[in-house]
Each structure stands twice: as C-alpha cells, then as structure tokens.
Design a protein around this motif. Sequence first.
Motif, short mmCIF file in Angstrom:
data_model
loop_
_atom_site.label_atom_id
_atom_site.label_comp_id
_atom_site.label_asym_id
_atom_site.label_seq_id
_atom_site.Cartn_x
_atom_site.Cartn_y
_atom_site.Cartn_z
N PRO A 196 0.82 -1.21 0.00
CA PRO A 196 0.00 0.00 0.00
C PRO A 196 0.85 1.25 0.00
N ILE A 197 0.27 2.33 -0.51
CA ILE A 197 0.96 3.63 -0.50
C ILE A 197 0.66 4.39 0.80
N PHE A 198 -0.31 3.88 1.55
CA PHE A 198 -0.62 4.47 2.86
C PHE A 198 -1.04 3.35 3.80
N ARG A 199 -0.51 3.40 5.01
CA ARG A 199 -0.90 2.43 6.04
C ARG A 199 -1.07 3.17 7.35
N ASP A 200 -2.26 3.04 7.93
CA ASP A 200 -2.52 3.69 9.21
C ASP A 200 -1.76 2.98 10.32
N ARG A 201 -1.51 3.70 11.40
CA ARG A 201 -0.72 3.16 12.51
C ARG A 201 -1.39 1.97 13.19
N ILE A 202 -2.74 1.84 13.07
CA ILE A 202 -3.40 0.74 13.77
C ILE A 202 -3.47 -0.52 12.90
N THR A 203 -2.86 -0.49 11.71
CA THR A 203 -2.83 -1.68 10.85
C THR A 203 -1.43 -2.28 10.85
N SER A 204 -1.37 -3.58 10.79
CA SER A 204 -0.08 -4.28 10.71
C SER A 204 -0.25 -5.50 9.81
N GLN A 205 0.78 -5.81 9.04
CA GLN A 205 0.70 -6.92 8.09
C GLN A 205 1.10 -8.23 8.78
N ARG A 206 0.34 -9.28 8.45
CA ARG A 206 0.59 -10.60 9.02
C ARG A 206 0.85 -11.64 7.94
N GLY A 207 1.37 -11.22 6.81
CA GLY A 207 1.64 -12.12 5.71
C GLY A 207 1.09 -11.55 4.42
N PRO A 208 1.34 -12.22 3.27
CA PRO A 208 0.85 -11.72 1.98
C PRO A 208 -0.68 -11.61 1.98
N GLY A 209 -1.18 -10.37 1.84
CA GLY A 209 -2.62 -10.14 1.78
C GLY A 209 -3.33 -10.26 3.11
N ALA A 210 -2.61 -10.43 4.20
CA ALA A 210 -3.22 -10.58 5.51
C ALA A 210 -2.87 -9.38 6.38
N TRP A 211 -3.87 -8.80 7.04
CA TRP A 211 -3.66 -7.60 7.83
C TRP A 211 -4.44 -7.69 9.14
N ILE A 212 -3.94 -6.98 10.15
CA ILE A 212 -4.62 -6.85 11.42
C ILE A 212 -4.95 -5.38 11.64
N VAL A 213 -6.18 -5.09 11.99
CA VAL A 213 -6.59 -3.74 12.38
C VAL A 213 -6.91 -3.79 13.86
N ASP A 214 -6.18 -3.02 14.67
CA ASP A 214 -6.38 -3.10 16.11
C ASP A 214 -5.90 -1.80 16.75
N GLY A 215 -6.85 -1.00 17.23
CA GLY A 215 -6.47 0.23 17.91
C GLY A 215 -7.54 1.29 17.84
#
Length: 801
Positions: free
Chosen positions: A666-685
Amino acid sequence: MRRSRLSSESPIAFFRKDGHASAPKEGTRVAVHGRPNESRRLSPADAPIAVALAGLTLAIALLFAPRGYQAGFVDMAHDGYQLRQILDLSAGGVIFRDTFDQYGAGAGYLNTAAWLLLGRRLLAVKYAVCVWYAFIAVALFVFARQWLAPVLAGFSVLVWVGLAPFYQHGIMLSPHVYVLFFQTLALIVAVAAFAGPPRSDRPPTKGRSSRRSWPAAVAVGVLTGLSWTMKQSVGVLFFSAVIVYLVGRAMTRERSGRAAAATTIVATAIGFFGVIAVVLALLWMAGALPDWYRQTVMFPRELYLQEYSRRLGGAAAGRLAGAVAMAIEFARLQLAQAPYWLAIRAAVFIAALSQVRRRWPDDRLALMASVTAFLWLGAFPSANFMHQWWTASLAIPPFVWAVHQVTRRFAVPAPIASVCTIAVVLVVVGAGIVERKRAAAFRASSLTETLVNPPVLRGIRTDPPMKHAFDTMYGAMTTYREHHPGARVVSIDPADRFWSGINESLLFLSAFDGNAHSQPVYWDLPVLSTSIYPRYSEVLWREIRTGKPLLVEHHEGKYSPTTIAEYGLLAASESDFGYWYVYAPDHADRVRHGEVSTFLARDGSTDAGFAERGTGPRIDSGLNPSASGAARGTSSTRGAPATVYTWPADLPLRDWRRSIEPLPSPIFRDRITSQRGPGAWIVDGQAAGRFERLLEFPEREIAAGTTVVARGELVEGGLQIGFIQQNQWSGFVTVTEPGPFEAVLEIQRLGRYRLLLANCIEQSPWQIARRHWLRGAAGVFTGGFMPNRARISEIGVMRRE
C-alpha cells in the motif's frame, strides 16, 4: 492581593442564610456571575468583533454555497422543491394556494425577494441566505454579550460557526435560518427586559414594572410570531418555552410581583397571536387558507404523528402506545448523534437547576433551559447534525458561560479562567470541528466542475459526471422545446421509499420559464398526494393526456425506463444511484426534428437512436449503478458461515473459491494496521476518525470484470472497502456486523481506480461505552474513543479461470 470569592462582586454576598435576597447597600456596585453589570453592556469596542464575526461567517458560507453534499446541491430533491416554489411566487403565485410549503408562509417570500434582487439563479438565493447567517452571527454576539465578556462572547460565536453544517451539507434553503435570526432577537429583548439580573443603576424593587416590561414582552411575542411564519412547529415550540418560563417565574414571585409577571405573559401572547391573526387573515383574503391547513397542519400530523408512529409499531395499540414509541425513538435518535450536542444542552440544564436551587435573582438560565428543552423537540424525526445545530445554536453562549463559571472556581485571575474555558469547550466540541474540517477538504477536492445549464443552476460546483448529465438532459429537452414552444415539463417520479418522497427530478421543473402547474403539489409525495390531495394523480394524468408535456423521472437501480402510452424515451442519463429519464410525446416528425433517444453513462460513453430501433442502448448499463454495495446473506464456502457483501448490490452470487493474488504494497498504512503475511492484515487500535483511511493501494488501470475479494473477521468497529475514482467512491461495501465476512467487489467499467480500506465506525459513543465502560464513558463527552478491531485473512484480486 487575591480576591475573595465572597466579595462585593459575588451575587452570593447578597443572600442571607435563610435563602432570601437582601438588597445591597446604596452605592454598592452590584455584579452578577462574578463580574460587574456594566460589562454586559455593549461598547464601541464590541463593534470590530461583531464585524469580524459577520465577515468570517459570510466568507465561510459563501465558500460552501455552491458546494453541497450531493454533487454540489444540498440534495437535488430539496433544492429542486425550493427552486420551484421561488419561481411560482415570483410569477405572482400565492403560498399554499399555488405552491407547496409544509413549514410556514414567510420563508418562501424572503427567498423570492433574494431571487428578484440578486439574480434569477438558485445560487443567488443561497448567497442571500449567507448574508442572513452573517446577521445571525452579529445577533448571537450581542446575545452572548449579555452573558460573557467580549472575548468569550466572540469565542461562543466561533464555536457556533465551527459546528455549522455548511462544511458537510452546503447552504440549505431552510426556514430555520430565518427562525434562528428572529428567535435570537427575541432572546436579546427578553433577557434585557425581564429575564436578566437586577440592574445596579436603579433602586431595588420587589418586582419588575409592568409599564416597563410589557412593550418588550409584546416585541418578544411579535418576533416569536415572525419565527412561526417561517416554520410553524418551531415557532410554537419557542413560544411554549417562553410562556413556560414566564409562568414558572410568576409562580416563584411574591404576590406583588405576580401582577407584573401576568402582564408580561399576556403581552407576549398578544404579540404572538397578533402576528398569526394577520397572516391567517391575509391567507384567507387570498383564498389560501384551506391549503394552508392541509399542508401545514393535516400533512405533518398524518405523516409524522400517524404514519411514523404506525411504522414504529405504536399506533396500532392506541395513541398512548404511539406516543411512547415515538418518545423512545426520539431518545434513540438523539443518543446516536454526536455527544457534544448532548453536552451543550446538559450544561445549560444543570446550570439552570443550580441557580434555581440557590434562588439567584438572575433567571436567564431558567429561560434558556426552557428554550433549549422545547427547541430540542424540533430535532425530530430528523435528528442529523443540521437539525442539532439549528436547535442547539441558542444554547451555545450559555453553555460557554456555564463552563466559565466552573473554570473561575479553579483559576481566579480572569485571563487564566478565560483561557481554561476556551480549552474545555474545545475539548468538548473538538471532534465536531475536526469532522467538519475533513468534510471541507473533501468538498474542495471532489467538486471540480461548474454547471452552466440549466441557467437557473449556473454556478453550482459539481463533479464531471453530473455536469455531463445535466448538459445531456437539458440539451434534449431544449431541442424538443425548439419545435414545441411552451411545452411544459412534468415530474412523474415514483416515491422510491417512504422517506424519500421528494425526488431528484424536481430540479428540471425549473429549467425553463413559464413551467406552471395547476395543483399546489407538483410531485408524488406519500400522504400529501394520496390522502391530503386525493385527486392529485387523477388530475395529473388527465393533464398529461390533454397537454402532452415532457415527462421526467428518476428512480434507483438498473436501467429500466417506464412504458407510457403515446410517449417515447427522449433521454436517459446515469446518476449516482440510478437513472434520470425524459419522455416525449410520440409524433411523426420526431426523428426529422432530431428528437432521438439519447443515453449517457456515468463514464461519459453515449448512444443515440436506440429507442427508435425498438432496442435498449448498446452501452452495457451494467448492474445497479449505486456506489453502495449490500449484504447478501451468508456463505459457508470457507468453513464457518460468513456474511457476504457485494458491490454492485445485485452482483450475481456465484462460487468465489478461486485463489487470489495478493495486492502490491500500500501507499498508505494507518498506525493501527499491521501486516501478518501476503494479503493478511490486522486492524487493532483507536481509529483516527470514523471514516479515516486504513490502507490505500496504488492507483492503476483495472479492466471491467476484475474482482477483488477480502475475507476476514470483524471484532468491533467497522470497515469500508471499495474503489476510489476521481476522488469519489466508485463502489464500496461496509462491514459493520461483528463476525466472519467476505466482501466481493467487481469493477464494471475499464478505468483507473485506487482500492481503499477505511474505518466505518457507526456505533454511537454510548454504544461504545457499553463495551468499554471507562474509556468509552470519557468518549461520550469527547467523541474521541473509537476502537476498531478486525482480522483480514486475505485481500487481493481473484485469479481468472
């Protein structure tokens, strides 16, 4: 030397232990609320502040007058209805008898005066409303000066401007703007004459002089009556608030003061009902009184009290059950709004109760508590931010005052107390001001074109697809009228849903001069066109058969023109959520005159002559053109049942178990998102905003038929997943129900798109507080706690078979 809080400048110093007031000694300088009385009087130094506030309000309003919520309009339905009313009145029509208005007799004529004086355009009337808002800013400042020193009085007006709906909704031609002006003037007079603290420049008396207060009471009644002429329901609520305050004041006075209080009540009623009598007499003389009763009394009663309560499930069990159901719905709607509106009103109520308990001689807060409570009822059944602002505006200065009284207890030096007051107020309303700032930025970036046609809409800022749509529709109707001079334009819009009966085709009824209508109602509005005017449809279709006008309509969903006897499709244009259609009478020379069917898709592609061939447009109009997707039920294709969301909303359901290709970084990633593998993301915050970006992927050309799938699980909060094109949502789905989900989005037309994943926090602060009792409770007052938690197991482009 530090000043005592029980000094001669504290009202508490003039109360004995038994709670009864004692008169100050002769020559003592009396102050109210911790400052001298003289500080409440306007001075030449206040003029620059008032002028600056008026200028700022005017500048902000003028900026957003042509930049409304829906492609430059506040909404096409409301602007279309108001514009048609203005044209009817400017042509010599009489309100109610010749044109519809459910609110009151006065606002339409003020709008018409602006139309005639400033130029015959919708935007000219909106500019005039901007000037009225500037006047309101001055009036609010004068009103605030009855409570506050100049700096805090000016700050309270800035809060009012900062929370205005202009940034999100543009300038609405609403009677509320005139109502707010007259009610502010009424409160200025009321506070100065009979609701304010005792003056220090006259000897103390047991009661206000009836000879001095009754002319002011008549003025309050007249101003309240004028607000009734603009919007009857709000005028009655305001009058009720003043009378309840005056009755309560009379009941708490000694016997010698009750006569003066009774005189004030009678004088206020004389002024109010005198204005009503004059207006009703004029309507009777013009033959408009029966229609006034149908439109302003029968219609709201049947629509809101009967039909609305029936839909809530209360009317079937009786009137009492219906009233209870509506009261519960009112509370639910208010709790779902931004909490600062509740905080503003609550501060006024609490401060008023505190003063009543202490028996202070100043009962301004009692008046404002009554006004705030009654006007709050005006935010129903529409409780959105516009109605919250209109009905809470008068409470903002006493709210700032109440906060100031608290800060003075902890910061005695006046400058420090004022700074603390400003800081506390900004904490309470800050979330709303930030939200409006973001909306303003979006308005500026998305509305890049200026309408030229129809001429009455010239100057409205819109987006490119909408400008092309208006050019196409207006051009087709103009071509037809060149060969059929004087042909009328009639709306046959169906009411798509009960609460969207005012339809988007109404703007085109004002596109040409002389487009009169024989009935006061000119569109199919539920209840109004069925029970209030039961012969509306019969008369309409009889005139269509005999007069052969152009017919225009808009309805949502996929392309589906209506079949009308002796009529053919002249033009169709794709809108945000559906299509506009124009139908012309069939005649032998249509093709020779160039009156051939025209189709315009939202991407700018066109087709012509298809209706004459007996076919639809060659351009694939695709599925439902709405940018909003929909929940489509549940699926167990991945094991556990998951809620399926699709865009378009009617995308055919099929097996989506094919593998997907992960998206690029991505060209932008919010601070509450983190990547957990190809195409996998966690939103927490903690979300930065209700609809702020979480992930944004690079813009690229995407072919029609490309499908993006996102799978995962929502724990709390919400997600909005979709494609952005030209700074607008081209299509999206919203995931707000906790649990496993599967979002499927399919591009309908070749173009350049950005895939965006954003917050979608729809829960109110009260709902959040139930789950997070500590931080959520704080968020009720600040609006700042918005947790978002989700797991995205995969997101990417589905591989083609």
